[in-house]
Design a protein around this motif. Structure first.
Motif, PDB file in Angstrom:
ATOM      1  N   GLU A 185      11.203 -16.798 -45.432  1.00  0.00           N
ATOM      2  CA  GLU A 185      12.323 -17.712 -46.410  1.00  0.00           C
ATOM      3  C   GLU A 185      10.851 -18.270 -47.727  1.00  0.00           C
ATOM      4  O   GLU A 185      11.790 -18.239 -48.570  1.00  0.00           O
ATOM      5  N   SER A 186      11.018 -18.985 -46.871  1.00  0.00           N
ATOM      6  CA  SER A 186      10.085 -20.259 -47.946  1.00  0.00           C
ATOM      7  C   SER A 186       9.251 -18.958 -48.958  1.00  0.00           C
ATOM      8  O   SER A 186       8.607 -19.756 -50.241  1.00  0.00           O
ATOM      9  N   GLU A 187       8.489 -18.658 -48.483  1.00  0.00           N
ATOM     10  CA  GLU A 187       7.400 -17.705 -48.767  1.00  0.00           C
ATOM     11  C   GLU A 187       8.669 -16.385 -50.038  1.00  0.00           C
ATOM     12  O   GLU A 187       8.174 -16.316 -51.008  1.00  0.00           O
ATOM     13  N   ILE A 188       9.458 -16.123 -49.339  1.00  0.00           N
ATOM     14  CA  ILE A 188      10.667 -14.707 -50.621  1.00  0.00           C
ATOM     15  C   ILE A 188      10.604 -16.155 -51.917  1.00  0.00           C
ATOM     16  O   ILE A 188      10.568 -15.479 -52.934  1.00  0.00           O
ATOM     17  N   ARG A 189      11.312 -17.911 -51.573  1.00  0.00           N
ATOM     18  CA  ARG A 189      11.285 -17.978 -52.542  1.00  0.00           C
ATOM     19  C   ARG A 189      10.191 -18.558 -53.270  1.00  0.00           C
ATOM     20  O   ARG A 189      10.474 -18.363 -55.000  1.00  0.00           O
TER      21      ARG A 189
ATOM     22  N   ARG B 191      15.314  -7.216 -51.542  1.00  0.00           N
ATOM     23  CA  ARG B 191      15.043  -8.815 -50.290  1.00  0.00           C
ATOM     24  C   ARG B 191      14.458  -8.601 -48.891  1.00  0.00           C
ATOM     25  O   ARG B 191      13.258  -9.163 -48.729  1.00  0.00           O
ATOM     26  N   MET B 192      14.482  -7.395 -48.303  1.00  0.00           N
ATOM     27  CA  MET B 192      14.827  -7.302 -47.490  1.00  0.00           C
ATOM     28  C   MET B 192      13.557  -6.039 -47.205  1.00  0.00           C
ATOM     29  O   MET B 192      12.657  -6.749 -46.761  1.00  0.00           O
ATOM     30  N   ALA B 193      13.454  -5.392 -48.262  1.00  0.00           N
ATOM     31  CA  ALA B 193      11.608  -5.005 -47.939  1.00  0.00           C
ATOM     32  C   ALA B 193      10.570  -5.924 -48.546  1.00  0.00           C
ATOM     33  O   ALA B 193       9.827  -6.240 -47.933  1.00  0.00           O
ATOM     34  N   LEU B 194      10.942  -7.246 -49.394  1.00  0.00           N
ATOM     35  CA  LEU B 194      10.440  -8.242 -49.683  1.00  0.00           C
ATOM     36  C   LEU B 194       9.892  -8.503 -48.309  1.00  0.00           C
ATOM     37  O   LEU B 194       8.940  -9.282 -47.805  1.00  0.00           O
ATOM     38  N   ALA B 195      10.613  -9.360 -47.644  1.00  0.00           N
ATOM     39  CA  ALA B 195      11.045  -9.798 -46.018  1.00  0.00           C
ATOM     40  C   ALA B 195      10.050  -9.785 -44.776  1.00  0.00           C
ATOM     41  O   ALA B 195       9.363 -10.171 -44.126  1.00  0.00           O
ATOM     42  N   ALA B 196       9.864  -8.558 -45.574  1.00  0.00           N
ATOM     43  CA  ALA B 196       9.018  -6.930 -44.494  1.00  0.00           C
ATOM     44  C   ALA B 196       7.662  -7.332 -44.329  1.00  0.00           C
ATOM     45  O   ALA B 196       6.172  -8.234 -43.333  1.00  0.00           O
TER      46      ALA B 196
END
Length: 192
Positions: A111-115, A82-87
């Motif tokens: 966070e919205s884009e990650i969801r 999740r941290m890698a995706l957020a980065a």
């Protein structure tokens, strides 16, 4: 691959939970994930074994695929991934010039884009698991829509999943066995 289906065979052994797990392992490359999807569908299924096309969650009606994806999101919350995706999302938004200057707003947008990305990949995973369950004969899928029910999607039709009678009996019996006994309250009548 040998296609084993959920069909009553008088010479075969009785269908029970170990047999269901064996059937899933023969028809799915990810049997544990397929079982989780099957269990979630069984938990929200109507008495006739059907679930969908919409599920009411938190006062909102959402499609069953979206509900299943949201229910399985904790599986995607592996901290390093999740941290890698957020980065990655932060970097993409920064390159595109769409990252707000306000750090709180930027975190909210990220966070919205990650969801949204997790739900998109989750829909693919759910569809693959449902296809495995259909291939095993444990689940039936059709599409219900605006005008006509159909076995193919399209034209604003959404998926409806129906447990096979044997799977419904097995999963609902298992659920009834694990439920705590209900004690009648004073003043309540039991209608059979």
């Amino acid at each position: 691959m040998l296609q084993t289906r959920l069909i009553a065979d008088p010479d075969s052994r009785p269908f029970d939970m170990p047999r269901l797990v064996e059937l899933l392992s023969q028809n799915s490359s990810r049997p544990r994930y397929a079982y989780m999807v099957l269990d979630l569908i069984a938990k929200i299924a109507n008495p006739d074994g059907s679930a969908g096309p919409l599920v009411v969650h938190d006062g909102k009606a959402i499609s069953i695929r979206d509900w299943l994806c949201d229910a399985l999101v904790p599986m995607a919350n592996s901290y390093p991934r999740r941290m890698a995706l957020a980065a990655r999302v932060r970097e993409e938004m920064k390159r595109a010039g769409g990252l707000p200057a306000d750090p709180a707003q930027a975190d909210q947008d990220i966070e919205s884009e990650i969801r949204a990305r997790i739900r998109a990949s989750g829909k693919t995973n759910v569809s693959r698991a449902v296809s495995d369950l259909v291939r095993a004969g444990i689940l039936h899928r059709h599409y219900q829509g605006y005008r006509v029910d159909h076995h193919n999607r399209g034209a604003q039709r959404q998926a409806v999943y129906t447990l096979s009678p044997t799977a419904r009996k097995l999963l609902l019996t298992d659920r009834a066995r694990s439920a705590p006994p209900q004690t009648p309250r004073q003043g309540s009548l039991a209608f059979g």
